[in-house]
Design a protein around this motif. Structure first.
Motif, PDB file in Angstrom:
ATOM      1  N   ALA A 104       0.824  -1.210   0.000  1.00  0.00           N
ATOM      2  CA  ALA A 104       0.000   0.000   0.000  1.00  0.00           C
ATOM      3  C   ALA A 104       0.858   1.260   0.000  1.00  0.00           C
ATOM      4  N   VAL A 105       2.017   1.220   0.657  1.00  0.00           N
ATOM      5  CA  VAL A 105       2.817   2.444   0.768  1.00  0.00           C
ATOM      6  C   VAL A 105       3.394   2.860  -0.587  1.00  0.00           C
ATOM      7  N   GLN A 138       3.163   4.511   9.868  1.00  0.00           N
ATOM      8  CA  GLN A 138       4.138   5.157   8.990  1.00  0.00           C
ATOM      9  C   GLN A 138       3.466   6.175   8.083  1.00  0.00           C
ATOM     10  N   VAL A 139       4.249   7.191   7.743  1.00  0.00           N
ATOM     11  CA  VAL A 139       3.837   8.231   6.801  1.00  0.00           C
ATOM     12  C   VAL A 139       4.831   8.168   5.644  1.00  0.00           C
ATOM     13  N   VAL A 140       4.317   8.074   4.419  1.00  0.00           N
ATOM     14  CA  VAL A 140       5.200   8.013   3.257  1.00  0.00           C
ATOM     15  C   VAL A 140       4.849   9.174   2.339  1.00  0.00           C
ATOM     16  N   GLY A 141       5.845  10.021   2.058  1.00  0.00           N
ATOM     17  CA  GLY A 141       5.601  11.181   1.202  1.00  0.00           C
ATOM     18  C   GLY A 141       6.908  11.826   0.792  1.00  0.00           C
ATOM     19  N   PHE A 142       6.821  13.107   0.447  1.00  0.00           N
ATOM     20  CA  PHE A 142       7.953  13.771  -0.204  1.00  0.00           C
ATOM     21  C   PHE A 142       8.250  15.119   0.458  1.00  0.00           C
ATOM     22  N   PRO A 143       8.807  15.099   1.695  1.00  0.00           N
ATOM     23  CA  PRO A 143       9.066  16.354   2.403  1.00  0.00           C
ATOM     24  C   PRO A 143      10.346  17.044   1.931  1.00  0.00           C
ATOM     25  N   ALA A 144      10.426  18.337   2.230  1.00  0.00           N
ATOM     26  CA  ALA A 144      11.579  19.148   1.838  1.00  0.00           C
ATOM     27  C   ALA A 144      12.890  18.583   2.376  1.00  0.00           C
ATOM     28  N   VAL A 145      12.858  18.061   3.602  1.00  0.00           N
ATOM     29  CA  VAL A 145      14.086  17.615   4.250  1.00  0.00           C
ATOM     30  C   VAL A 145      14.743  16.452   3.497  1.00  0.00           C
ATOM     31  N   GLN A 146      13.976  15.772   2.653  1.00  0.00           N
ATOM     32  CA  GLN A 146      14.486  14.590   1.985  1.00  0.00           C
ATOM     33  C   GLN A 146      15.010  14.879   0.582  1.00  0.00           C
ATOM     34  N   ARG A 147      14.920  16.121   0.130  1.00  0.00           N
ATOM     35  CA  ARG A 147      15.451  16.436  -1.207  1.00  0.00           C
ATOM     36  C   ARG A 147      16.965  16.295  -1.213  1.00  0.00           C
ATOM     37  N   PHE A 194      -0.342   5.211   7.337  1.00  0.00           N
ATOM     38  CA  PHE A 194      -0.712   3.799   7.302  1.00  0.00           C
ATOM     39  C   PHE A 194      -0.464   3.138   8.650  1.00  0.00           C
ATOM     40  N   ALA A 195      -1.385   2.238   9.027  1.00  0.00           N
ATOM     41  CA  ALA A 195      -1.151   1.300  10.126  1.00  0.00           C
ATOM     42  C   ALA A 195      -1.052  -0.063   9.458  1.00  0.00           C
ATOM     43  N   GLY A 196       0.142  -0.625   9.413  1.00  0.00           N
ATOM     44  CA  GLY A 196       0.340  -1.806   8.586  1.00  0.00           C
ATOM     45  C   GLY A 196       0.059  -1.423   7.141  1.00  0.00           C
ATOM     46  N   SER A 197      -0.833  -2.142   6.475  1.00  0.00           N
ATOM     47  CA  SER A 197      -1.176  -1.799   5.093  1.00  0.00           C
ATOM     48  C   SER A 197      -2.530  -1.096   5.000  1.00  0.00           C
ATOM     49  N   VAL A 198      -3.006  -0.570   6.139  1.00  0.00           N
ATOM     50  CA  VAL A 198      -4.336   0.050   6.186  1.00  0.00           C
ATOM     51  C   VAL A 198      -4.181   1.570   6.224  1.00  0.00           C
ATOM     52  N   LEU A 199      -4.865   2.254   5.301  1.00  0.00           N
ATOM     53  CA  LEU A 199      -4.853   3.715   5.269  1.00  0.00           C
ATOM     54  C   LEU A 199      -5.732   4.237   6.397  1.00  0.00           C
ATOM     55  N   ILE A 200      -5.146   5.062   7.284  1.00  0.00           N
ATOM     56  CA  ILE A 200      -5.955   5.579   8.402  1.00  0.00           C
ATOM     57  C   ILE A 200      -6.084   7.104   8.390  1.00  0.00           C
ATOM     58  N   GLY A 201      -5.308   7.798   7.536  1.00  0.00           N
ATOM     59  CA  GLY A 201      -5.428   9.252   7.510  1.00  0.00           C
ATOM     60  C   GLY A 201      -4.608   9.880   6.404  1.00  0.00           C
ATOM     61  N   VAL A 202      -4.819  11.198   6.228  1.00  0.00           N
ATOM     62  CA  VAL A 202      -4.087  11.997   5.247  1.00  0.00           C
ATOM     63  C   VAL A 202      -3.516  13.214   5.972  1.00  0.00           C
ATOM     64  N   VAL A 203      -2.209  13.416   5.860  1.00  0.00           N
ATOM     65  CA  VAL A 203      -1.511  14.501   6.569  1.00  0.00           C
ATOM     66  C   VAL A 203      -1.970  15.865   6.049  1.00  0.00           C
TER      67      VAL A 203
END
Length: 235
Positions: free
Chosen positions: A12-13, A107-116, A171-180
């Protein structure tokens, strides 16, 4: 040239996408053409592009639904974000947190500034692990996630190292629980706040069918997530 090998989206991630609309945000692919993100990333923007990093092809996108109060929106892309022939991903599971106790291992998977990285500040996935604190956002109907560790980089003045993470899935495991949707003040960038999926599904006018996106982006059952990730179906 050799054909590219099939990209199997096993988890899912791997549905996390980049949303470009003046500023840069993140999103989660509900179907090959439908993306859930944060509404403020798109605010008053005519020019919107969405890209799945595996395809590197920014696609014109339009807002098909937005709810300012919960700060979430749905984007429909002009074509599939990933090649349907390579699309091999189980139906996305949605869940509601069914406990007032801390829910570790999220876990949160995305594209933050700190990771560029690099001189061109290229995008890279970031994968942040943390604990959802159900009581911390209860009165505001928000999902608060506290990261296991603070970001190392000191933010530039007036900016969060997590700029660009808005719209990212929790995500909690492979379950979507929210949007940041935001990084709260005064927490040393240790927390993000997300809109719980139950609130998204109940938001005014949330479309369970979108013309152009195949049906099935909304699950028939919202699962209940409890601390050791034993998931129970709500019947």
């Amino acid at each position: 040239g050799h054909p590219r090998p099939a990209v199997m989206l096993r988890s899912a991630v791997e549905r996390s996408v980049v949303v470009l609309a003046g500023s840069q945000g993140s999103g989660v692919m509900l179907s090959p053409r439908l993306v859930l993100t944060s509404a403020h990333v798109l605010r008053d923007k005519e020019w919107i592009r969405t890209v799945h990093p595996e395809s590197e092809q920014p696609l014109p996108s339009r807002t098909v639904w937005a709810d300012e109060e919960s700060d979430v929106a749905l984007l429909l892309t002009g074509e599939e974000l990933v090649d349907p022939e390579r699309w091999a991903l189980a139906r996305l599971r949605w869940g509601a947190v069914g406990t007032p106790d801390p829910l570790p291992g999220c876990q949160v998977v995305g594209f933050p500034a700190v990771q560029r990285y690099g001189p061109d500040e290229q995008l890279e996935y970031d994968q942040l692990t943390g604990t959802v604190l159900p009581m911390a956002g209860r009165l505001r109907s928000m999902l608060v996630c506290e990261f296991d560790r603070a970001p190392v980089a000191a933010p530039k003045p007036g900016r969060s190292p997590f700029a660009g993470l808005s719209g990212a899935p929790v995500f909690a495991g492979s379950v979507l629980i929210g949007v940041v949707t935001q990084v709260p003040e005064g927490r040393d960038h240790r927390r993000v706040e997300a809109v719980p999926v139950q609130r998204i599904l109940e938001a005014p006018g949330f479309p369970h069918h979108v013309m152009g996106a195949e049906p099935g982006h909304v699950p028939p059952v919202l699962e209940t997530v409890v601390p050791d990730h034993h998931l129970q179906d709500e019947r």
